[in-house]
Design an enzyme around this catalytic site. Structure first.
Site, PDB file in Angstrom:
ATOM      1  N   LYS A 199      63.803  47.424  83.083  1.00 59.60           N
ATOM      2  CA  LYS A 199      62.686  46.475  82.968  1.00 59.60           C
ATOM      3  C   LYS A 199      61.703  46.637  84.129  1.00 59.60           C
ATOM      4  O   LYS A 199      60.489  46.625  83.911  1.00 59.60           O
ATOM      5  CB  LYS A 199      63.280  45.074  82.954  1.00 59.60           C
ATOM      6  CG  LYS A 199      62.301  43.948  82.881  1.00 59.60           C
ATOM      7  CD  LYS A 199      63.025  42.665  82.508  1.00 59.60           C
ATOM      8  CE  LYS A 199      64.072  42.279  83.517  1.00 59.60           C
ATOM      9  NZ  LYS A 199      63.574  41.410  84.594  1.00 59.60           N
TER      10      LYS A 199
ATOM     11  N   ARG B  11      62.929  31.763  82.441  1.00 58.44           N
ATOM     12  CA  ARG B  11      64.372  31.949  82.318  1.00 58.44           C
ATOM     13  C   ARG B  11      65.010  30.787  81.573  1.00 58.44           C
ATOM     14  O   ARG B  11      66.174  30.865  81.225  1.00 58.44           O
ATOM     15  CB  ARG B  11      64.999  32.025  83.710  1.00 58.44           C
ATOM     16  CG  ARG B  11      65.102  33.453  84.284  1.00 58.44           C
ATOM     17  CD  ARG B  11      65.611  33.316  85.690  1.00 58.44           C
ATOM     18  NE  ARG B  11      66.349  34.391  86.247  1.00 58.44           N
ATOM     19  CZ  ARG B  11      65.831  35.370  86.982  1.00 58.44           C
ATOM     20  NH1 ARG B  11      64.535  35.474  87.131  1.00 58.44           N
ATOM     21  NH2 ARG B  11      66.619  36.267  87.540  1.00 58.44           N
TER      22      ARG B  11
HETATM   23  P1  AMP Z   1      65.386  38.163  90.203  1.00 58.99           P
HETATM   24  O1  AMP Z   1      64.868  39.107  91.247  1.00 58.99           O
HETATM   25  O2  AMP Z   1      64.448  37.980  89.051  1.00 58.99           O
HETATM   26  O3  AMP Z   1      66.779  38.513  89.745  1.00 58.99           O
HETATM   27  O4  AMP Z   1      65.499  36.720  90.897  1.00 58.99           O
HETATM   28  C1  AMP Z   1      66.293  36.514  92.036  1.00 58.99           C
HETATM   29  C2  AMP Z   1      66.665  35.035  92.163  1.00 58.99           C
HETATM   30  O5  AMP Z   1      65.490  34.225  92.260  1.00 58.99           O
HETATM   31  C3  AMP Z   1      67.409  34.455  90.964  1.00 58.99           C
HETATM   32  O6  AMP Z   1      68.796  34.691  91.043  1.00 58.99           O
HETATM   33  C4  AMP Z   1      67.073  32.985  91.057  1.00 58.99           C
HETATM   34  O7  AMP Z   1      67.840  32.338  92.057  1.00 58.99           O
HETATM   35  C5  AMP Z   1      65.625  33.019  91.527  1.00 58.99           C
HETATM   36  N1  AMP Z   1      64.672  33.044  90.374  1.00 58.99           N
HETATM   37  C6  AMP Z   1      63.812  34.062  90.038  1.00 58.99           C
HETATM   38  N2  AMP Z   1      63.090  33.744  88.947  1.00 58.99           N
HETATM   39  C7  AMP Z   1      63.513  32.511  88.557  1.00 58.99           C
HETATM   40  C8  AMP Z   1      63.181  31.640  87.479  1.00 58.99           C
HETATM   41  N3  AMP Z   1      62.259  31.990  86.547  1.00 58.99           N
HETATM   42  N4  AMP Z   1      63.813  30.449  87.399  1.00 58.99           N
HETATM   43  C9  AMP Z   1      64.729  30.072  88.308  1.00 58.99           C
HETATM   44  N5  AMP Z   1      65.115  30.846  89.339  1.00 58.99           N
HETATM   45  C10 AMP Z   1      64.516  32.057  89.481  1.00 58.99           C
END
Ligand code: AMP
Length: 212
Positions: A18, A93
């Site tokens: 992705k 999410r």
């Molecule tokens: P990612 O890099 O997208 O895996 O995001 C890392 C962390 O940021 C996640 O494990 C969540 O704790 C937080 N996070 C990122 N995007 C979201 C979202 N849309 N809603 C809630 N938490 C988020």
């Protein structure tokens, strides 16, 4: 693509490609790829109040509260570079996040144009992650089957690339999208693309879907 801007939500499990595909699309269409994970990490690194609040959730692998991420995205979408379109990565999410995004874009008069899910079978994702190794000295990433390291590399296996952890993250991803996929399916926005194959093959499938 025609004149209509691309306003895309990109969905895909960890290690589905992705990130790579999102970057490619962003540069091809000249629009930003907006990742809530990146924004939260930047806020944390800068030590802002928001970053400190988010840190407690992120470090324990929990979702940051909806109101926080919705606020972040709402603000980001008002910036000039997002006027012509955007690619959202890691947001929404949850269904409340998807609903908030929908009403925000309705108010702008620019609804989403596509929601694209990159599908890759769990077993293949586990293989991608568990055979991934990083060279400690250079930071370069290798794969013990697909991208062999040089003999003198000092290889390291990231803790979150271990099989148990990867399977847990994949199950969490499925649980999360279980509600989002029907949400976007009902609105006729959802496209699914087979993410198995070389990156350029996946890119070609994505282009094909976006032109439909
Ligand atoms: P990612 O890099 O997208 O895996 O995001 C890392 C962390 O940021 C996640 O494990 C969540 O704790 C937080 N996070 C990122 N995007 C979201 C979202 N849309 N809603 C809630 N938490 C988020």
């Amino acid at each position: 693509m025609t004149e209509r801007a691309l306003q895309l939500v990109l969905l895909g499990p960890p290690a589905s490609g992705k990130g790579t595909q999102g970057e490619l699309l962003a540069s091809r269409f000249g629009i930003p790829k907006i990742s809530t994970g990146d924004m939260l990490r930047a806020a944390r690194a800068a030590g802002t109040a928001l970053g400190r609040e988010a840190d407690g959730y992120m470090s324990t692998g929990r979702l940051v509260p909806d109101s926080v991420v919705i606020g972040l995205v709402a603000e980001r979408l008002t910036e000039a570079d997002a006027e012509r379109g955007f690619i959202l990565d890691g947001f929404p999410r949850t269904v409340p996040q998807a609903e908030a995004l929908e009403s925000l874009l309705e108010r702008r008069g620019t609804p989403l144009t596509h929601v694209l899910q990159i599908d890759v079978p769990h077993d293949l994702l586990v293989e991608r992650a568990t055979l991934r190794r990083t060279d400690k000295r250079t930071g370069q990433i290798y794969h013990l089957k697909y991208s062999l390291p040089p003999p003198d590399a000092e290889l390291e296996h990231r803790a979150d690339d271990r099989e148990e952890t990867v399977r847990r993250r994949l199950d969490e991803y499925d649980a999360m999208t279980a509600a989002l996929l029907p949400f976007y399916g009902q609105r006729g926005l959802l496209r699914r693309v087979d993410g198995v194959g070389k990156p350029e093959e996946v890119t070609a499938r994505i282009s094909n879907e976006l032109e439909q």
